[in-house]
Design a protein around this motif. Structure first.
Motif, short mmCIF file in Angstrom:
data_model
loop_
_atom_site.label_atom_id
_atom_site.label_comp_id
_atom_site.label_asym_id
_atom_site.label_seq_id
_atom_site.Cartn_x
_atom_site.Cartn_y
_atom_site.Cartn_z
N TYR A 269 -13.42 0.70 0.20
CA TYR A 269 -13.33 0.00 -1.09
C TYR A 269 -13.90 -1.41 -0.94
O TYR A 269 -14.63 -1.89 -1.82
CB TYR A 269 -11.88 -0.11 -1.57
CG TYR A 269 -11.13 1.18 -1.66
CD1 TYR A 269 -11.79 2.40 -1.83
CD2 TYR A 269 -9.74 1.21 -1.59
CE1 TYR A 269 -11.11 3.58 -1.91
CE2 TYR A 269 -9.04 2.40 -1.68
CZ TYR A 269 -9.72 3.58 -1.83
OH TYR A 269 -9.02 4.74 -1.91
N ALA B 82 0.88 -1.17 0.00
CA ALA B 82 0.00 0.00 0.00
C ALA B 82 0.91 1.22 0.00
O ALA B 82 1.52 1.54 1.02
CB ALA B 82 -0.91 0.01 1.21
N ARG C 157 -8.93 -4.76 3.96
CA ARG C 157 -9.30 -4.98 2.56
C ARG C 157 -10.31 -6.12 2.44
O ARG C 157 -11.19 -6.10 1.59
CB ARG C 157 -8.04 -5.32 1.75
CG ARG C 157 -7.20 -4.10 1.47
CD ARG C 157 -5.85 -4.47 0.87
NE ARG C 157 -5.17 -3.27 0.40
CZ ARG C 157 -3.88 -3.21 0.11
NH1 ARG C 157 -3.12 -4.27 0.22
NH2 ARG C 157 -3.35 -2.08 -0.33
N THR D 31 -3.75 -4.30 7.24
CA THR D 31 -4.16 -3.77 5.94
C THR D 31 -4.98 -4.82 5.18
O THR D 31 -6.04 -4.53 4.65
CB THR D 31 -2.93 -3.36 5.11
OG1 THR D 31 -2.19 -2.40 5.87
CG2 THR D 31 -3.32 -2.75 3.79
N HIS E 219 -9.33 1.49 2.91
CA HIS E 219 -9.55 0.25 2.16
C HIS E 219 -10.83 -0.46 2.58
O HIS E 219 -11.38 -1.23 1.81
CB HIS E 219 -8.34 -0.68 2.32
CG HIS E 219 -7.13 -0.18 1.61
ND1 HIS E 219 -6.14 0.52 2.25
CD2 HIS E 219 -6.78 -0.24 0.31
CE1 HIS E 219 -5.21 0.86 1.37
NE2 HIS E 219 -5.57 0.42 0.19
N THR F 161 -6.12 -2.36 -4.02
CA THR F 161 -5.42 -1.10 -3.76
C THR F 161 -6.27 0.07 -4.28
O THR F 161 -7.27 -0.15 -4.94
CB THR F 161 -4.09 -1.08 -4.51
OG1 THR F 161 -4.36 -1.39 -5.88
CG2 THR F 161 -3.13 -2.11 -3.95
N ASP F 162 -5.82 1.29 -4.00
CA ASP F 162 -6.50 2.48 -4.54
C ASP F 162 -6.67 2.35 -6.04
O ASP F 162 -7.73 2.59 -6.60
CB ASP F 162 -5.66 3.76 -4.32
CG ASP F 162 -5.46 4.09 -2.86
OD1 ASP F 162 -6.44 4.43 -2.20
OD2 ASP F 162 -4.30 4.01 -2.40
N ASN G 222 -4.51 3.20 6.14
CA ASN G 222 -5.14 2.22 5.25
C ASN G 222 -6.61 1.95 5.56
O ASN G 222 -7.24 1.12 4.91
CB ASN G 222 -4.35 0.92 5.26
CG ASN G 222 -3.03 1.08 4.53
OD1 ASN G 222 -2.91 1.96 3.68
ND2 ASN G 222 -2.05 0.27 4.87
#
Lengths: 227, 104
Positions: free
Chosen positions: A86, A52, B18, B14, A83, A110-111, A80
């Motif tokens: 997303y 990231a 996600r 992270t 995320h 990821t972005d 982060n």
């Protein structure tokens, strides 16, 4: 070519313009991570373990400043957090996949992969090869990020140690932050966070950074609610 | 904390974020307040890192002209505001810092 391959390559093509932007970013990351005191192996592994960009830059900065590990981990997590947005937004398109596919695609979320695929998904709707489109976009970005980090690390070993290259980190952050300062709450949020960071700089364990971020976020939200 | 532990924890967190809603789909929604807070996170954290780098390069507040870093940072802010170009911004800031160090 069958539909599966076509979908994968369509994902790669959708990602392509973003790859051009990511490549120099990876070069800079590799060079700076090395200058921050990370070993070449650790600098490269961070690109696949954390994967990231902006949080890797910030981690490199904090490692350079000898911040305690827990503060670095917390900062990576805060950076982060987006995320999760997303993840929520793209979840409907992955709902029928196996846990293994969900895990793989989440790792690649990821972005840039999100940006390149969500518009396509919203237009096309859910198809039997949606996940392969995402795999094409996400994997091409992953591959580009690994290669550009590695080249940056090679480049970093060639640059003399006495160059003030550490200054490129805050400069990179300036380039990241300026384009998003588009309305009053977000400008106030950035300014107040910066001010608190200056005033609280001498707090132990770099806690000033986390305090500053929390104050900035709160001020931004307060101003936005008042509008 | 060992650097590898830091990377592993940072990477796991992270990955967890996600995966979160992809895994939980249909069972949980992000509260509206958190959704709104998220857009303030990057500029707040980045500014909190940038300003001490520019104004406290030696560990104490220094707004004088002898502190080249905030002057060079100012150049970078101007270039970033105008061009929105990462490489150009870094280049302008670095060149400004090198010139200031050479001349003064």
């Amino acid at each position: 070519m069958d539909q599966k391959k076509r979908s994968f390559w369509a994902g790669v093509r959708a990602e392509f313009p973003l790859l051009i932007g990511v490549f120099p970013f990876g070069l800079i990351y590799g060079t700076l991570a090395l200058k921050s005191g990370l070993s070449p192996v650790a600098a490269q592994m961070m690109s696949s373990i954390v994967f990231a960009g902006s949080s890797q830059f910030i981690a490199a900065q904090l490692i350079h400043d000898v911040a305690p590990g827990i503060v670095i981990v917390l900062t990576i997590a805060i950076i982060n957090l987006r995320h999760m947005l997303y993840s929520a937004s793209i979840a409907p398109y992955f709902k029928d996949l196996s846990p293994r596919w969900k895990g793989l695609l989440a790792y690649l979320l990821t972005d840039e992969a999100y940006a390149a695929t969500i518009i396509h998904f919203e237009q096309e709707g859910l198809t039997s090869t949606s996940h392969l489109f995402f795999l094409g976009a996400g994997f091409s970005l992953w591959f580009t990020w690994q290669i550009s980090s590695a080249l940056g690390i090679l480049l970093g070993t060639a640059i003399p140690a006495n160059w003030p290259l550490d200054f490129a980190l805050p400069l990179t952050f300036i380039a990241m932050v300026m384009p998003v300062l588009t309305d009053q709450p977000i400008i106030a949020s950035a300014f107040s966070a910066g001010l608190v960071a200056l005033l609280a700089y001498n707090l132990p364990f770099k806690l000033g950074l986390i305090l500053a971020a929390l104050v900035g976020i709160s001020i931004g939200m307060l101003l936005e609610r008042r509008k | 904390m060992n650097i590898w532990v830091v990377m592993l924890l940072g990477g796991l967190l992270t990955f967890g974020m996600r995966l979160s809603f992809i895994y939980l789909f249909g069972r949980f929604e992000i509260p509206e307040s958190i959704r709104r807070a998220l857009r303030f996170v990057p500029p707040a954290v980045l500014s909190a890192i940038i300003l001490p780098q520019l104004f406290m390069p030696s560990g104490y507040l220094d707004f004088s002209l002898a502190n080249h870093r905030w002057l060079a940072g100012f150049v970078a802010v101007m270039v970033a505001g105008r061009t929105k170009n990462t490489l150009l911004t870094i280049l302008a800031g670095m060149v400004a810092l090198l010139i200031l160090q050479l001349v003064f």
